[in-house]
Design a protein around this motif. Structure first.
Motif, mmCIF file in Angstrom:
data_model
loop_
_atom_site.group_PDB
_atom_site.id
_atom_site.type_symbol
_atom_site.label_atom_id
_atom_site.label_comp_id
_atom_site.label_asym_id
_atom_site.label_seq_id
_atom_site.Cartn_x
_atom_site.Cartn_y
_atom_site.Cartn_z
ATOM 1 N N GLU A 128 6.906 -30.995 28.087
ATOM 2 C CA GLU A 128 6.883 -32.398 28.526
ATOM 3 C C GLU A 128 7.977 -33.201 27.830
ATOM 4 O O GLU A 128 8.684 -34.003 28.443
ATOM 5 C CB GLU A 128 5.507 -33.016 28.243
ATOM 6 N N GLN A 129 8.122 -32.981 26.524
ATOM 7 C CA GLN A 129 9.107 -33.733 25.750
ATOM 8 C C GLN A 129 10.540 -33.370 26.126
ATOM 9 O O GLN A 129 11.433 -34.222 26.101
ATOM 10 C CB GLN A 129 8.883 -33.498 24.259
ATOM 11 N N ALA A 130 10.755 -32.110 26.482
ATOM 12 C CA ALA A 130 12.126 -31.630 26.731
ATOM 13 C C ALA A 130 12.483 -31.566 28.212
ATOM 14 O O ALA A 130 13.593 -31.161 28.549
ATOM 15 C CB ALA A 130 12.307 -30.247 26.107
ATOM 16 N N ARG A 131 11.587 -31.978 29.082
ATOM 17 C CA ARG A 131 11.833 -31.820 30.524
ATOM 18 C C ARG A 131 13.136 -32.472 30.966
ATOM 19 O O ARG A 131 13.867 -31.937 31.808
ATOM 20 C CB ARG A 131 10.660 -32.413 31.305
ATOM 21 N N ASP A 132 13.459 -33.633 30.400
ATOM 22 C CA ASP A 132 14.679 -34.343 30.794
ATOM 23 C C ASP A 132 15.943 -33.536 30.510
ATOM 24 O O ASP A 132 16.979 -33.770 31.127
ATOM 25 C CB ASP A 132 14.768 -35.691 30.079
ATOM 26 N N LEU A 133 15.867 -32.589 29.567
ATOM 27 C CA LEU A 133 17.050 -31.785 29.250
ATOM 28 C C LEU A 133 17.516 -30.958 30.439
ATOM 29 O O LEU A 133 18.695 -30.604 30.539
ATOM 30 C CB LEU A 133 16.761 -30.856 28.073
ATOM 31 N N LEU A 134 16.605 -30.646 31.346
ATOM 32 C CA LEU A 134 16.961 -29.869 32.525
ATOM 33 C C LEU A 134 17.827 -30.656 33.503
ATOM 34 O O LEU A 134 18.444 -30.076 34.395
ATOM 35 C CB LEU A 134 15.693 -29.391 33.249
ATOM 36 N N HIS A 135 17.864 -31.969 33.317
ATOM 37 C CA HIS A 135 18.606 -32.826 34.246
ATOM 38 C C HIS A 135 19.614 -33.699 33.511
ATOM 39 O O HIS A 135 20.029 -34.734 34.022
ATOM 40 C CB HIS A 135 17.625 -33.701 35.027
ATOM 41 N N THR A 136 20.018 -33.264 32.312
ATOM 42 C CA THR A 136 20.954 -34.038 31.507
ATOM 43 C C THR A 136 22.380 -33.774 31.947
ATOM 44 O O THR A 136 22.761 -32.633 32.186
ATOM 45 C CB THR A 136 20.808 -33.669 30.013
ATOM 46 N N SER A 137 23.162 -34.833 32.025
ATOM 47 C CA SER A 137 24.572 -34.690 32.374
ATOM 48 C C SER A 137 25.324 -34.012 31.250
ATOM 49 O O SER A 137 25.049 -34.263 30.068
ATOM 50 C CB SER A 137 25.187 -36.068 32.645
ATOM 51 N N PRO A 138 26.315 -33.142 31.562
ATOM 52 C CA PRO A 138 27.107 -32.503 30.511
ATOM 53 C C PRO A 138 27.838 -33.506 29.637
ATOM 54 O O PRO A 138 28.222 -33.201 28.524
ATOM 55 C CB PRO A 138 28.105 -31.642 31.299
ATOM 56 N N ALA A 139 28.033 -34.746 30.156
ATOM 57 C CA ALA A 139 28.763 -35.756 29.401
ATOM 58 C C ALA A 139 27.893 -36.481 28.388
ATOM 59 O O ALA A 139 28.348 -37.358 27.676
ATOM 60 C CB ALA A 139 29.377 -36.779 30.362
ATOM 61 N N ARG A 140 26.615 -36.102 28.333
ATOM 62 C CA ARG A 140 25.703 -36.780 27.413
ATOM 63 C C ARG A 140 26.182 -36.659 25.973
ATOM 64 O O ARG A 140 26.708 -35.639 25.559
ATOM 65 C CB ARG A 140 24.307 -36.169 27.533
ATOM 66 N N ASP A 141 25.996 -37.711 25.222
ATOM 67 C CA ASP A 141 26.444 -37.753 23.828
ATOM 68 C C ASP A 141 25.846 -36.575 23.059
ATOM 69 O O ASP A 141 24.632 -36.392 23.001
ATOM 70 C CB ASP A 141 25.993 -39.078 23.200
ATOM 71 N N ALA A 142 26.701 -35.770 22.462
ATOM 72 C CA ALA A 142 26.239 -34.579 21.731
ATOM 73 C C ALA A 142 25.408 -34.941 20.522
ATOM 74 O O ALA A 142 24.668 -34.119 20.001
ATOM 75 C CB ALA A 142 27.447 -33.752 21.288
ATOM 76 N N GLU A 143 25.501 -36.192 20.064
ATOM 77 C CA GLU A 143 24.712 -36.594 18.893
ATOM 78 C C GLU A 143 23.275 -36.879 19.259
ATOM 79 O O GLU A 143 22.435 -37.097 18.396
ATOM 80 C CB GLU A 143 25.339 -37.848 18.267
ATOM 81 N N ASP A 144 22.956 -36.873 20.556
ATOM 82 C CA ASP A 144 21.578 -37.116 20.991
ATOM 83 C C ASP A 144 21.170 -35.980 21.912
ATOM 84 O O ASP A 144 20.987 -36.147 23.111
ATOM 85 C CB ASP A 144 21.490 -38.460 21.738
ATOM 86 N N PRO A 145 21.018 -34.742 21.368
ATOM 87 C CA PRO A 145 20.829 -33.555 22.192
ATOM 88 C C PRO A 145 19.475 -33.422 22.827
ATOM 89 O O PRO A 145 19.282 -32.639 23.727
ATOM 90 C CB PRO A 145 21.061 -32.413 21.187
ATOM 91 N N ALA A 146 18.484 -34.138 22.372
ATOM 92 C CA ALA A 146 17.132 -33.931 22.912
ATOM 93 C C ALA A 146 16.403 -35.256 22.981
ATOM 94 O O ALA A 146 16.656 -36.176 22.207
ATOM 95 C CB ALA A 146 16.352 -32.973 22.006
ATOM 96 N N PRO A 147 15.471 -35.391 23.927
ATOM 97 C CA PRO A 147 14.682 -36.605 24.040
ATOM 98 C C PRO A 147 13.762 -36.770 22.850
ATOM 99 O O PRO A 147 13.322 -35.810 22.255
ATOM 100 C CB PRO A 147 13.893 -36.401 25.332
ATOM 101 N N ARG A 148 13.479 -38.005 22.508
ATOM 102 C CA ARG A 148 12.572 -38.268 21.387
ATOM 103 C C ARG A 148 11.180 -38.582 21.898
ATOM 104 O O ARG A 148 11.008 -39.067 22.959
ATOM 105 C CB ARG A 148 13.083 -39.439 20.545
#
Length: 246
Positions: A226-246
């Motif tokens: 549930e916490q990481a589901r958004d990672l499946l739809h994250t843009s490659p341009a997403r800031d690398a300093e924020d790799p996972a949803p909180r």
């Protein structure tokens, strides 16, 4: 010798090793080859129960004969950044396909899913899949139908009347949730045994500990998915300093 294509003699040794029920790692050690090479060879040629050295050798010769030196027409990175090295890409696709086969997918379905994942667009038409995999339209159609039933791909309307098939990233979330539910059902069944055998009996205590462990793992998987589901739809341009949803 290590490196290069497998020889007919090496394929005979692989067949003999499988007949003797040797592990892939042991067969690879005897051939002085990486374990991954033996694993891919077996999985792409009928699996451990159907591997035949002569047929595998013939299939390899046919692949080598039809392999084209140029990049695939309309490749996954056409019009975009430079495409990866052809040999490296083919090696990666074979590795990914083999792992999907080990998870239970038939070879053609695994190959189709791999091609969809390595395409920048994330989707391909049936004609593109036929061209890139060098197989018949019927083979692609059958593989896509299976992947659709499993919820791993979806149909999209492309330009004109052509349908495109897209890899459904959310399928991995659904797979994790399904695994957690299956584990929860196993824990519930274990607790039924506790009621039958008695909590104070050795067998009852064993089943109770099993249920507690499975409950904990299933709950952890569900919360993490549930916490990481958004990672499946994250843009490659997403800031690398924020790799996972909180």
């Amino acid at each position: 010798m290590p490196g290069g294509r497998l020889t007919a003699q090496e394929r005979q040794q692989i067949a003999l090793g499988l007949a003797d029920d040797l592990a892939y790692a042991e067969i690879a050690r005897r051939l002085d080859r990486p374990t991954s090479t033996v694993t891919r060879e077996v999985m792409r040629n009928g699996g451990p129960g159907g591997y035949r050295a002569d047929l595998a050798q013939r299939a390899a010769q046919q692949r080598a004969h039809r392999r084209r030196p140029t990049t695939h027409r309309g490749g996954p990175t056409a019009g975009g950044p430079a495409s990866p090295d052809d040999a490296a890409l083919r090696e990666y696709e074979e590795t990914f396909t083999t792992l999907l086969m080990q998870s239970g997918l038939p070879r053609m379905a695994a190959a189709v899913l791999t091609r969809l994942y390595v395409a920048d667009s994330g989707s391909l038409t049936a004609a593109e899949l036929v061209d890139r995999l060098q197989v018949s339209p019927a083979s692609v159609s059958k593989a896509v139908a299976l992947l659709e039933n499993l919820g791993l791909v979806r149909r999209e309307r492309g330009d004109g009347r052509r349908e495109r098939y897209a890899a459904d990233g959310d399928a991995w979330y659904q797979s994790m949730i399904a695994a957690a539910r299956s584990n929860a059902a196993l824990a519930a069944t274990a607790r039924q045994g506790v009621d039958v055998l008695g909590r104070d009996s050795p067998a009852g205590a064993r089943l109770e500990n099993m249920a507690r462990f499975i409950d904990f793992v299933a709950d952890s998987i569900t919360r993490a998915a549930e916490q990481a589901r958004d990672l499946l739809h994250t843009s490659p341009a997403r800031d690398a300093e924020d790799p996972a949803p909180r």
